[in-house]
Design an enzyme around this catalytic site. Structure first.
Site, PDB file in Angstrom:
ATOM      1  N   HIS A 103      10.266   4.501  56.384  1.00 43.74           N
ATOM      2  CA  HIS A 103      10.998   5.661  56.441  1.00 43.74           C
ATOM      3  C   HIS A 103      11.133   6.235  55.203  1.00 43.74           C
ATOM      4  CE1 HIS A 103      13.681   1.942  55.995  1.00 43.74           C
ATOM      5  NE2 HIS A 103      14.144   2.666  55.064  1.00 43.74           N
ATOM      6  N   GLU A 154      15.933   8.644  56.717  1.00 39.83           N
ATOM      7  CA  GLU A 154      17.245   8.120  56.618  1.00 39.83           C
ATOM      8  C   GLU A 154      18.271   8.799  55.586  1.00 39.83           C
ATOM      9  OE1 GLU A 154      19.536   4.179  54.340  1.00 39.83           O
ATOM     10  OE2 GLU A 154      17.337   3.960  55.103  1.00 39.83           O
ATOM     11  N   HIS A 172       7.941  18.493  49.606  1.00 40.22           N
ATOM     12  CA  HIS A 172       8.392  18.949  50.882  1.00 40.22           C
ATOM     13  C   HIS A 172       8.053  17.564  52.102  1.00 40.22           C
ATOM     14  CE1 HIS A 172       4.045  20.243  50.971  1.00 40.22           C
ATOM     15  NE2 HIS A 172       4.094  19.513  52.230  1.00 40.22           N
ATOM     16  N   GLU A 220       7.347  21.772  55.512  1.00 40.51           N
ATOM     17  CA  GLU A 220       6.160  22.446  56.103  1.00 40.51           C
ATOM     18  C   GLU A 220       5.824  22.307  57.650  1.00 40.51           C
ATOM     19  OE1 GLU A 220       1.478  22.860  54.820  1.00 40.51           O
ATOM     20  OE2 GLU A 220       2.553  21.043  54.223  1.00 40.51           O
TER      21      GLU A 220
END
Length: 361
Positions: A103, A154, A172, A220
Protein backbone atom coordinates in the site's frame (compact mmCIF):
# COMPACT_ATOMS: atom_id res chain seq x y z
CA UNK A 1 -18.01 6.61 -11.62
CA UNK A 2 -14.93 5.60 -13.58
CA UNK A 3 -15.26 2.26 -15.31
CA UNK A 4 -12.40 0.13 -14.08
CA UNK A 5 -12.48 -3.52 -15.05
CA UNK A 6 -10.65 -5.77 -12.63
CA UNK A 7 -9.81 -9.26 -13.81
CA UNK A 8 -9.16 -12.01 -11.24
CA UNK A 9 -5.64 -12.62 -10.00
CA UNK A 10 -3.87 -15.63 -11.39
CA UNK A 11 -3.96 -18.65 -9.15
CA UNK A 12 -1.02 -20.45 -8.33
CA UNK A 13 -0.86 13.03 10.80
CA UNK A 14 0.14 15.56 13.23
CA UNK A 15 3.20 14.23 11.57
CA UNK A 16 4.71 12.07 14.24
CA UNK A 17 8.26 10.95 13.47
CA UNK A 18 8.46 8.26 16.12
CA UNK A 19 6.88 4.91 16.89
CA UNK A 20 5.22 6.36 19.98
CA UNK A 21 2.16 7.14 17.92
CA UNK A 22 1.61 3.54 16.78
CA UNK A 23 -1.38 1.83 18.31
CA UNK A 24 -0.01 -1.47 19.58
CA UNK A 25 -2.50 -4.28 19.90
CA UNK A 26 -2.44 -7.08 22.38
CA UNK A 27 -2.82 -10.66 21.15
CA UNK A 28 -6.30 -10.80 22.62
CA UNK A 29 -7.40 -7.80 20.59
CA UNK A 30 -5.83 -8.92 17.34
CA UNK A 31 -7.67 -11.12 14.90
CA UNK A 32 -6.06 -11.98 11.61
CA UNK A 33 -9.51 -12.62 10.22
CA UNK A 34 -10.55 -9.08 11.13
CA UNK A 35 -8.50 -6.63 9.04
CA UNK A 36 -9.80 -3.61 10.98
CA UNK A 37 -7.86 -4.77 14.00
CA UNK A 38 -4.48 -4.49 12.31
CA UNK A 39 -2.09 -1.64 12.91
CA UNK A 40 -1.41 1.15 10.49
CA UNK A 41 2.04 2.30 9.45
CA UNK A 42 1.01 5.84 8.58
CA UNK A 43 2.76 7.24 11.64
CA UNK A 44 6.08 5.52 11.17
CA UNK A 45 9.10 7.76 10.65
CA UNK A 46 7.74 10.44 8.27
CA UNK A 47 7.72 8.18 6.26
CA UNK A 48 4.22 -8.31 -7.76
CA UNK A 49 4.89 -11.35 -7.99
CA UNK A 50 3.38 -14.78 -8.47
CA UNK A 51 1.98 -16.83 -7.14
CA UNK A 52 1.21 -14.31 -8.82
CA UNK A 53 0.85 -11.37 -6.49
CA UNK A 54 1.46 -12.81 -3.07
CA UNK A 55 4.47 -13.30 -0.89
CA UNK A 56 5.32 -15.57 1.99
CA UNK A 57 4.14 -19.05 2.83
CA UNK A 58 1.56 -20.61 5.08
CA UNK A 59 2.08 -20.05 8.78
CA UNK A 60 2.74 -23.73 9.22
CA UNK A 61 5.50 -23.78 6.63
CA UNK A 62 9.14 -23.11 7.32
CA UNK A 63 10.64 -20.11 5.57
CA UNK A 64 14.05 -21.30 4.42
CA UNK A 65 16.46 -18.44 3.86
CA UNK A 66 20.18 -17.94 3.30
CA UNK A 67 21.92 -16.91 6.51
CA UNK A 68 18.80 -15.89 8.42
CA UNK A 69 15.98 -18.30 9.08
CA UNK A 70 12.53 -17.43 10.36
CA UNK A 71 10.29 -20.34 11.28
CA UNK A 72 6.55 -19.92 11.63
CA UNK A 73 5.37 -22.71 13.89
CA UNK A 74 1.94 -24.31 13.70
CA UNK A 75 0.98 -22.52 16.91
CA UNK A 76 1.58 -19.18 15.24
CA UNK A 77 4.65 -18.35 17.30
CA UNK A 78 7.73 -17.12 15.53
CA UNK A 79 11.17 -18.51 16.27
CA UNK A 80 14.11 -16.86 14.67
CA UNK A 81 17.77 -17.66 14.33
CA UNK A 82 20.09 -15.13 12.86
CA UNK A 83 23.51 -15.94 11.57
CA UNK A 84 26.04 -13.94 9.65
CA UNK A 85 25.56 -13.67 5.92
CA UNK A 86 27.95 -12.20 3.38
CA UNK A 87 26.90 -9.08 1.46
CA UNK A 88 26.80 -11.15 -1.71
CA UNK A 89 24.44 -13.67 -0.13
CA UNK A 90 22.17 -10.94 1.22
CA UNK A 91 21.88 -9.19 -2.15
CA UNK A 92 21.29 -12.51 -3.90
CA UNK A 93 18.61 -13.38 -1.35
CA UNK A 94 16.76 -10.15 -2.16
CA UNK A 95 16.26 -11.39 -5.72
CA UNK A 96 14.59 -14.56 -4.39
CA UNK A 97 12.46 -12.93 -1.68
CA UNK A 98 8.75 -13.10 -2.44
CA UNK A 99 7.80 -9.43 -2.40
CA UNK A 100 4.97 -7.26 -3.50
CA UNK A 101 3.91 -3.65 -3.07
CA UNK A 102 1.23 -3.57 -0.36
CA UNK A 103 0.00 0.00 0.00
CA UNK A 104 0.88 3.67 -0.26
CA UNK A 105 0.30 6.07 2.63
CA UNK A 106 -0.50 9.76 2.46
CA UNK A 107 -2.32 12.44 4.44
CA UNK A 108 -5.55 14.25 3.61
CA UNK A 109 -7.43 17.17 5.13
CA UNK A 110 -10.98 15.81 4.98
CA UNK A 111 -11.27 12.04 5.07
CA UNK A 112 -14.97 11.75 4.21
CA UNK A 113 -14.58 14.13 1.27
CA UNK A 114 -11.68 12.10 -0.11
CA UNK A 115 -13.46 8.78 0.38
CA UNK A 116 -16.48 10.15 -1.49
CA UNK A 117 -14.30 11.31 -4.38
CA UNK A 118 -12.38 8.04 -4.67
CA UNK A 119 -15.47 5.82 -4.50
CA UNK A 120 -17.80 7.91 -6.67
CA UNK A 121 -15.32 9.31 -9.22
CA UNK A 122 -12.54 6.72 -9.32
CA UNK A 123 -14.57 3.58 -8.65
CA UNK A 124 -12.59 2.44 -5.61
CA UNK A 125 -14.04 0.52 -2.70
CA UNK A 126 -13.74 1.53 0.93
CA UNK A 127 -12.08 -1.57 2.37
CA UNK A 128 -11.95 -0.52 6.01
CA UNK A 129 -11.81 2.52 8.22
CA UNK A 130 -10.81 3.02 11.83
CA UNK A 131 -10.58 5.88 14.25
CA UNK A 132 -7.85 6.12 16.90
CA UNK A 133 -9.08 8.96 19.15
CA UNK A 134 -6.34 8.60 21.75
CA UNK A 135 -3.78 9.27 19.00
CA UNK A 136 -6.02 11.80 17.22
CA UNK A 137 -6.02 10.27 13.77
CA UNK A 138 -8.23 8.18 11.48
CA UNK A 139 -7.22 5.78 8.70
CA UNK A 140 -9.14 4.63 5.67
CA UNK A 141 -8.03 1.94 3.21
CA UNK A 142 -9.34 2.06 -0.36
CA UNK A 143 -8.62 0.14 -3.52
CA UNK A 144 -9.91 -2.18 -6.21
CA UNK A 145 -9.63 -5.45 -4.32
CA UNK A 146 -8.68 -7.08 -1.00
CA UNK A 147 -5.50 -5.99 0.74
CA UNK A 148 -4.02 -9.49 0.72
CA UNK A 149 -3.90 -9.51 -3.08
CA UNK A 150 -4.07 -5.88 -4.26
CA UNK A 151 -2.13 -2.65 -3.88
CA UNK A 152 -4.26 -0.20 -1.90
CA UNK A 153 -4.28 3.37 -0.64
CA UNK A 154 -4.04 4.16 3.06
CA UNK A 155 -5.39 7.64 3.82
CA UNK A 156 -4.56 9.33 7.10
CA UNK A 157 -6.55 12.16 8.63
CA UNK A 158 -4.94 13.87 11.61
CA UNK A 159 -7.43 15.66 13.82
CA UNK A 160 -7.54 19.38 13.12
CA UNK A 161 -5.12 19.33 10.17
CA UNK A 162 -6.99 20.29 7.01
CA UNK A 163 -4.15 21.03 4.61
CA UNK A 164 -0.73 19.64 3.70
CA UNK A 165 2.11 20.62 1.41
CA UNK A 166 2.47 18.06 -1.38
CA UNK A 167 5.81 19.52 -2.48
CA UNK A 168 7.46 19.15 -5.87
CA UNK A 169 8.91 15.65 -5.54
CA UNK A 170 5.72 13.60 -5.52
CA UNK A 171 4.35 13.07 -9.00
CA UNK A 172 1.12 11.11 -9.29
CA UNK A 173 -0.72 7.84 -8.89
CA UNK A 174 -1.74 5.87 -11.97
CA UNK A 175 -5.10 4.23 -12.58
CA UNK A 176 -5.82 1.96 -15.56
CA UNK A 177 -9.26 2.53 -17.12
CA UNK A 178 -11.08 1.15 -20.14
CA UNK A 179 -11.90 4.53 -21.69
CA UNK A 180 -10.02 7.64 -20.60
CA UNK A 181 -12.35 10.12 -22.34
CA UNK A 182 -15.43 8.59 -20.73
CA UNK A 183 -13.74 8.50 -17.33
CA UNK A 184 -12.83 12.17 -17.60
CA UNK A 185 -16.39 13.18 -18.46
CA UNK A 186 -17.74 11.25 -15.47
CA UNK A 187 -15.24 12.93 -13.15
CA UNK A 188 -15.96 16.35 -14.64
CA UNK A 189 -19.70 15.83 -14.18
CA UNK A 190 -19.12 15.19 -10.48
CA UNK A 191 -17.10 18.37 -10.07
CA UNK A 192 -13.63 16.84 -10.36
CA UNK A 193 -10.69 18.90 -11.57
CA UNK A 194 -9.21 17.91 -14.93
CA UNK A 195 -5.62 19.13 -15.31
CA UNK A 196 -4.82 17.40 -18.60
CA UNK A 197 -7.43 16.52 -21.17
CA UNK A 198 -7.40 13.03 -22.76
CA UNK A 199 -4.82 12.47 -25.47
CA UNK A 200 -1.57 10.68 -26.36
CA UNK A 201 1.26 10.91 -23.85
CA UNK A 202 4.12 13.22 -24.81
CA UNK A 203 6.60 11.22 -26.82
CA UNK A 204 4.36 8.13 -26.90
CA UNK A 205 1.06 6.68 -28.07
CA UNK A 206 -0.73 5.72 -24.84
CA UNK A 207 -3.91 7.70 -24.21
CA UNK A 208 -3.86 9.41 -20.83
CA UNK A 209 -5.43 12.24 -18.84
CA UNK A 210 -4.65 13.86 -15.49
CA UNK A 211 -7.00 14.80 -12.70
CA UNK A 212 -6.61 16.13 -9.16
CA UNK A 213 -8.34 14.94 -6.03
CA UNK A 214 -9.70 17.41 -3.45
CA UNK A 215 -6.30 17.63 -1.70
CA UNK A 216 -4.35 18.25 -4.88
CA UNK A 217 -2.90 14.77 -5.41
CA UNK A 218 -2.62 14.05 -9.12
CA UNK A 219 -3.92 10.87 -10.76
CA UNK A 220 -2.95 9.77 -14.24
CA UNK A 221 -5.73 7.90 -16.03
CA UNK A 222 -4.19 5.38 -18.44
CA UNK A 223 -6.26 3.74 -21.17
CA UNK A 224 -5.68 0.02 -20.81
CA UNK A 225 -7.60 -3.23 -21.08
CA UNK A 226 -8.85 -5.29 -18.13
CA UNK A 227 -6.20 -5.72 -15.46
CA UNK A 228 -5.98 -7.40 -12.04
CA UNK A 229 -4.34 -4.23 -10.65
CA UNK A 230 -6.04 -0.98 -11.76
CA UNK A 231 -4.11 1.06 -9.16
CA UNK A 232 -1.03 0.63 -11.28
CA UNK A 233 1.57 3.35 -10.61
CA UNK A 234 3.22 5.52 -8.00
CA UNK A 235 5.40 8.21 -9.58
CA UNK A 236 8.19 9.92 -7.65
CA UNK A 237 10.85 12.35 -8.91
CA UNK A 238 14.51 11.61 -8.26
CA UNK A 239 17.77 13.48 -8.67
CA UNK A 240 19.92 10.67 -10.09
CA UNK A 241 18.01 8.05 -12.05
CA UNK A 242 20.80 5.49 -12.34
CA UNK A 243 21.48 5.69 -8.61
CA UNK A 244 17.81 5.17 -7.82
CA UNK A 245 17.45 2.25 -10.22
CA UNK A 246 20.44 0.52 -8.65
CA UNK A 247 19.06 1.11 -5.16
CA UNK A 248 15.61 -0.33 -5.84
CA UNK A 249 17.07 -3.30 -7.70
CA UNK A 250 19.51 -4.17 -4.91
CA UNK A 251 17.61 -3.13 -1.78
CA UNK A 252 14.05 -3.98 -2.85
CA UNK A 253 14.62 -6.66 -5.46
CA UNK A 254 12.61 -4.76 -8.05
CA UNK A 255 13.06 -5.44 -11.74
CA UNK A 256 13.79 -2.64 -14.15
CA UNK A 257 10.92 -3.08 -16.59
CA UNK A 258 11.80 -0.29 -19.00
CA UNK A 259 13.22 3.22 -19.35
CA UNK A 260 12.19 5.98 -21.72
CA UNK A 261 14.16 9.12 -22.48
CA UNK A 262 12.33 12.17 -23.79
CA UNK A 263 15.01 14.70 -24.76
CA UNK A 264 12.43 16.96 -26.39
CA UNK A 265 10.78 17.44 -23.01
CA UNK A 266 13.99 17.00 -21.00
CA UNK A 267 13.06 14.08 -18.78
CA UNK A 268 13.68 10.35 -18.45
CA UNK A 269 11.50 7.77 -16.72
CA UNK A 270 12.17 4.30 -15.37
CA UNK A 271 9.54 1.71 -14.46
CA UNK A 272 10.38 -0.79 -11.71
CA UNK A 273 8.32 -3.44 -9.99
CA UNK A 274 7.63 -7.08 -9.22
CA UNK A 275 5.69 -7.94 -12.34
CA UNK A 276 4.57 -6.62 -15.73
CA UNK A 277 3.02 -3.15 -15.89
CA UNK A 278 -0.32 -4.41 -17.14
CA UNK A 279 -0.74 -6.86 -14.27
CA UNK A 280 0.86 -5.26 -11.19
CA UNK A 281 1.65 -1.95 -9.53
CA UNK A 282 4.93 -0.34 -10.55
CA UNK A 283 7.14 2.43 -9.23
CA UNK A 284 7.70 5.12 -11.85
CA UNK A 285 10.82 7.19 -11.22
CA UNK A 286 11.21 10.44 -13.14
CA UNK A 287 14.44 12.36 -13.70
CA UNK A 288 14.10 15.91 -15.03
CA UNK A 289 17.28 17.07 -16.73
CA UNK A 290 19.48 19.09 -14.38
CA UNK A 291 17.22 18.80 -11.30
CA UNK A 292 18.93 16.99 -8.42
CA UNK A 293 16.72 17.86 -5.44
CA UNK A 294 13.00 18.27 -4.74
CA UNK A 295 10.83 19.58 -1.94
CA UNK A 296 9.01 16.56 -0.51
CA UNK A 297 6.45 18.52 1.53
CA UNK A 298 4.62 16.81 4.38
CA UNK A 299 1.65 15.17 2.62
CA UNK A 300 3.00 12.03 0.96
CA UNK A 301 4.30 9.50 3.48
CA UNK A 302 5.57 6.15 2.14
CA UNK A 303 5.14 2.89 0.29
CA UNK A 304 4.86 -0.41 2.17
CA UNK A 305 6.47 -3.53 0.68
CA UNK A 306 5.96 -7.08 1.90
CA UNK A 307 8.97 -9.26 2.62
CA UNK A 308 9.67 -12.66 4.18
CA UNK A 309 12.54 -11.30 6.31
CA UNK A 310 12.83 -7.72 7.57
CA UNK A 311 16.28 -8.38 9.04
CA UNK A 312 17.89 -9.32 5.75
CA UNK A 313 15.92 -6.59 4.04
CA UNK A 314 17.46 -4.00 6.37
CA UNK A 315 20.94 -5.35 5.62
CA UNK A 316 20.29 -5.14 1.89
CA UNK A 317 19.03 -1.56 2.25
CA UNK A 318 22.22 -0.57 4.05
CA UNK A 319 24.40 -2.31 1.47
CA UNK A 320 22.55 -0.49 -1.32
CA UNK A 321 23.12 2.93 0.25
CA UNK A 322 19.79 3.44 1.99
CA UNK A 323 19.30 4.80 5.50
CA UNK A 324 17.49 2.71 8.11
CA UNK A 325 15.14 4.89 10.14
CA UNK A 326 13.58 2.04 12.10
CA UNK A 327 15.75 -0.96 12.90
CA UNK A 328 14.13 -4.29 12.02
CA UNK A 329 12.14 -6.01 14.71
CA UNK A 330 8.76 -7.16 15.94
CA UNK A 331 6.04 -4.79 17.03
CA UNK A 332 4.91 -5.50 20.60
CA UNK A 333 2.05 -7.95 20.97
CA UNK A 334 1.44 -8.84 17.33
CA UNK A 335 2.91 -11.03 14.58
CA UNK A 336 4.23 -8.11 12.58
CA UNK A 337 7.87 -7.31 11.94
CA UNK A 338 8.95 -4.13 10.23
CA UNK A 339 11.86 -2.01 9.19
CA UNK A 340 11.71 1.49 7.73
CA UNK A 341 14.16 3.31 5.50
CA UNK A 342 14.96 6.26 3.27
CA UNK A 343 16.19 5.84 -0.29
CA UNK A 344 19.08 8.01 -1.60
CA UNK A 345 16.61 10.81 -2.41
CA UNK A 346 14.96 10.66 1.01
CA UNK A 347 11.79 8.84 -0.10
CA UNK A 348 10.45 6.66 2.70
CA UNK A 349 9.47 3.01 2.60
CA UNK A 350 8.36 0.46 5.16
CA UNK A 351 9.13 -3.22 4.66
CA UNK A 352 7.04 -5.60 6.71
CA UNK A 353 6.29 -9.20 7.43
CA UNK A 354 2.70 -9.62 8.59
CA UNK A 355 0.69 -12.86 8.73
CA UNK A 356 -2.36 -10.96 7.47
CA UNK A 357 -0.77 -10.54 4.06
CA UNK A 358 0.30 -14.16 3.71
CA UNK A 359 -1.60 -15.93 0.98
CA UNK A 360 -1.63 -19.67 0.49
CA UNK A 361 -0.22 -20.99 -2.77
Amino acid sequence: MVLVRVVPMASSSSIRPTLSSLRFLTPSSLSLSNPSSRISFSHLPSPSVSQSNSFGLKASRELRQHGNSTRIMASGHVSQSISAASPENVLEWVKQDKRRMLHVVYRVGDLDRTIKFYTECLGMKLLRKRDIPEEKYTNAFLGYGPEDSHFVIELTYNYGVDKYDIGTGFGHFGIAVDDVAKAVELIRAKGGKITREPGPVKGGRSVIAFIEDPDGYKFELIERGPTPEPLCQVMLRVGDLNRSIEFYEKAFGMELLRTRDNPEYKYTIAMLGYGPEDKSTVLELTYNYGVTEYDKGNAYAQIAVGTDDVYKTAEAIKLAGGKITREPGALPGINTKITACLDPDGWKSVCLFDLYYLKSP
